[in-house]
Design an enzyme around this catalytic site. Structure first.
Site, PDB file in Angstrom:
ATOM      1  CG  ASP A  22      49.624  -1.999  43.492  1.00 21.27           C
ATOM      2  OD1 ASP A  22      49.410  -3.702  43.240  1.00 21.27           O
ATOM      3  OD2 ASP A  22      48.920  -1.653  43.182  1.00 21.27           O
ATOM      4  N   GLY A  35      50.744  -8.398  39.302  1.00 23.71           N
ATOM      5  CA  GLY A  35      49.733  -8.733  38.230  1.00 23.71           C
ATOM      6  C   GLY A  35      50.318  -8.167  36.799  1.00 23.71           C
ATOM      7  CG  HIS A  56      51.257 -12.857  43.798  1.00 23.15           C
ATOM      8  ND1 HIS A  56      51.166 -11.648  43.579  1.00 23.15           N
ATOM      9  CD2 HIS A  56      50.172 -13.320  42.733  1.00 23.15           C
ATOM     10  CE1 HIS A  56      49.873 -11.560  43.504  1.00 23.15           C
ATOM     11  NE2 HIS A  56      49.268 -12.515  42.893  1.00 23.15           N
ATOM     12  CG  LEU A 104      63.092  -5.128  60.601  1.00 17.92           C
ATOM     13  CD1 LEU A 104      63.563  -3.388  60.515  1.00 17.92           C
ATOM     14  CD2 LEU A 104      63.956  -5.835  59.402  1.00 17.92           C
ATOM     15  NE  ARG A 125      44.014   1.971  44.221  1.00 19.02           N
ATOM     16  CZ  ARG A 125      43.935   1.922  42.185  1.00 19.02           C
ATOM     17  NH1 ARG A 125      44.652   3.426  41.997  1.00 19.02           N
ATOM     18  NH2 ARG A 125      44.072   0.737  42.556  1.00 19.02           N
ATOM     19  CG  LEU A 126      47.442   4.167  52.581  1.00 14.78           C
ATOM     20  CD1 LEU A 126      48.700   5.083  52.963  1.00 14.78           C
ATOM     21  CD2 LEU A 126      46.581   6.116  53.609  1.00 14.78           C
TER      22      LEU A 126
HETATM   23  C1  IPE Z   1      46.344  -3.659  47.704  1.00 17.95           C
HETATM   24  O1  IPE Z   1      47.048  -3.156  46.664  1.00 17.95           O
HETATM   25  C2  IPE Z   1      47.367  -4.069  48.649  1.00 17.95           C
HETATM   26  C3  IPE Z   1      48.202  -5.364  48.466  1.00 17.95           C
HETATM   27  C4  IPE Z   1      49.523  -4.815  47.618  1.00 17.95           C
HETATM   28  C5  IPE Z   1      49.252  -6.474  49.568  1.00 17.95           C
HETATM   29  P1  IPE Z   1      45.828  -3.830  45.616  1.00 17.95           P
HETATM   30  O2  IPE Z   1      46.569  -3.950  44.626  1.00 17.95           O
HETATM   31  O3  IPE Z   1      45.344  -4.995  46.062  1.00 17.95           O
HETATM   32  O4  IPE Z   1      44.997  -2.297  45.615  1.00 17.95           O
HETATM   33  P2  IPE Z   1      44.271  -2.193  44.693  1.00 17.95           P
HETATM   34  O5  IPE Z   1      42.841  -2.788  45.045  1.00 17.95           O
HETATM   35  O6  IPE Z   1      44.487  -1.370  43.764  1.00 17.95           O
HETATM   36  O7  IPE Z   1      43.503  -0.394  45.366  1.00 17.95           O
HETATM   37  C1  IPE Z   2      50.646  -6.517  44.429  1.00 24.54           C
HETATM   38  O1  IPE Z   2      50.091  -7.065  43.371  1.00 24.54           O
HETATM   39  C2  IPE Z   2      50.549  -7.532  44.958  1.00 24.54           C
HETATM   40  C3  IPE Z   2      49.306  -8.882  46.201  1.00 24.54           C
HETATM   41  C4  IPE Z   2      48.191  -7.843  46.624  1.00 24.54           C
HETATM   42  C5  IPE Z   2      49.162  -9.300  47.151  1.00 24.54           C
HETATM   43  P1  IPE Z   2      48.769  -7.237  42.078  1.00 24.54           P
HETATM   44  O2  IPE Z   2      49.241  -8.033  41.975  1.00 24.54           O
HETATM   45  O3  IPE Z   2      48.140  -6.414  43.075  1.00 24.54           O
HETATM   46  O4  IPE Z   2      49.844  -6.168  41.325  1.00 24.54           O
HETATM   47  P2  IPE Z   2      48.883  -5.367  39.684  1.00 24.54           P
HETATM   48  O5  IPE Z   2      48.230  -4.554  40.311  1.00 24.54           O
HETATM   49  O6  IPE Z   2      47.782  -6.407  39.330  1.00 24.54           O
HETATM   50  O7  IPE Z   2      49.806  -5.116  39.288  1.00 24.54           O
HETATM   51 MG    MG Z   3      47.419  -4.210  43.247  1.00 23.41          MG
END
Ligand code: IPE
Ligand code: IPE
Ligand code: MG
Length: 253
Positions: A32, A35, A49, A143, A206-207
């Protein structure tokens, strides 16, 4: 600004298996912060990404080098369809690019790829690429690399319930036969055991619907670093912290 390609084979200072008191059998990672990383660097989210994929390559290599048995990574959730079409499109393209560029090396390293999630809900090209990666590496014994794409923990449990109900309705099993082991055998991760260590980067705690059943007794770590900035050294720190955790599983030690 272009992609920052990192030299992946010069892991100076990366730890070795003997540097840890104990290592997990199964690591799960919620990658995570892509973005936020892109925003910080005034880049398009797709670049975040892409940079995240670079981190992933290194983390997979190091996991393999350490001899950890299973790595489950969250690449795309069932909820991620709610992002803009541009971002979803960029992520789908990255999935194709990742398999095209990595499959030879992963197969050579005896890595077995398993997709967690509903492949049929993906565009044809992505579905075919994922199925081909699973087919090609299916007999590998190194793996276990589990990649969650179009995955949701609730969807996984719902699917297991549906399969068990169908088996019961067909008279193959009795409802009373269903136990935790049988349920676990109907999850995508069947045969791999529970998650020992769950890591989520970017500070979110969070999960987000990842591996709900498998994380019942997982140890959790939430490093604040954004995923594109997550280095092998951060991973080693997380694994070291895991080694210091006392896992009780309800017992008094
Ligand atoms: C969880 O991250 C999904 C992935 C990393 C693929 P998100 O960024 O989508 O989750 P929320 O919306 O913050 O809970
Ligand atoms: C996690 O990064 C990757 C995916 C959900 C694929 P995010 O795109 O959720 O990054 P943030 O949370 O916006 O920073
Ligand atoms: Mg995210």
């Amino acid at each position: 600004m272009g992609l920052i390609r990192r030299k992946v084979h010069t892991n100076h200072g990366a730890k070795k298996p003997e540097d840890f008191v104990k290592l997990p059998n199964h690591v799960a990672i919620i990658m995570d912060g892509n973005g936020r990383w892109a925003k910080k660097h005034r880049l398009n989210v797709a670049m975040g990404h892409r940079q995240g994929v670079e981190t992933l390559r290194e983390i997979i290599r190091h996991t393999d080098d350490l001899g950890i048995k299973s790595l489950s990574i969250y690449a795309f959730s069932t909820e991620n369809w709610n992002r803009s079409p541009e971002e979803v499109g960029a992520l789908m393209q990255l999935i194709l690019d990742f398999f095209a560029s990595e499959i030879d090396e992963l197969d050579e390293k005896n890595v077995r790829i398993l997709i967690l999630g509903d492949k049929n809900g993906l565009p044809d090209k992505q579905r075919d690429a994922l199925m081909e990666a699973e087919r090609r590496t299916g007999d590998n014994t190194g793996l276990n690399l589990n990649i969650a794409v179009n995955y949701g923990g609730r969807a996984e449990l719902t699917r297991a319930a549906r399969e068990l109900a169908a088996e019961a309705a067909a008279g193959k099993i009795a409802p009373d036969d269903i136990d935790e082991k049988m349920l676990a055998d109907h999850l995508y991760t069947r045969g791999q055991g529970d998650v020992d260590l769950m890591i989520r980067t970017s500070g979110e705690m969070r999960l987000s619907n990842f591996l709900l059943y498998q994380c019942a007794y997982a140890e959790f770590l939430f490093p604040t670093v954004l995923w594109p900035d997550f280095r092998v050294s951060d991973y080693d720190d997380a694994l070291t912290a895991y080694g210091g955790r006392e896992r009780r599983f309800g017992k008094r030690l």
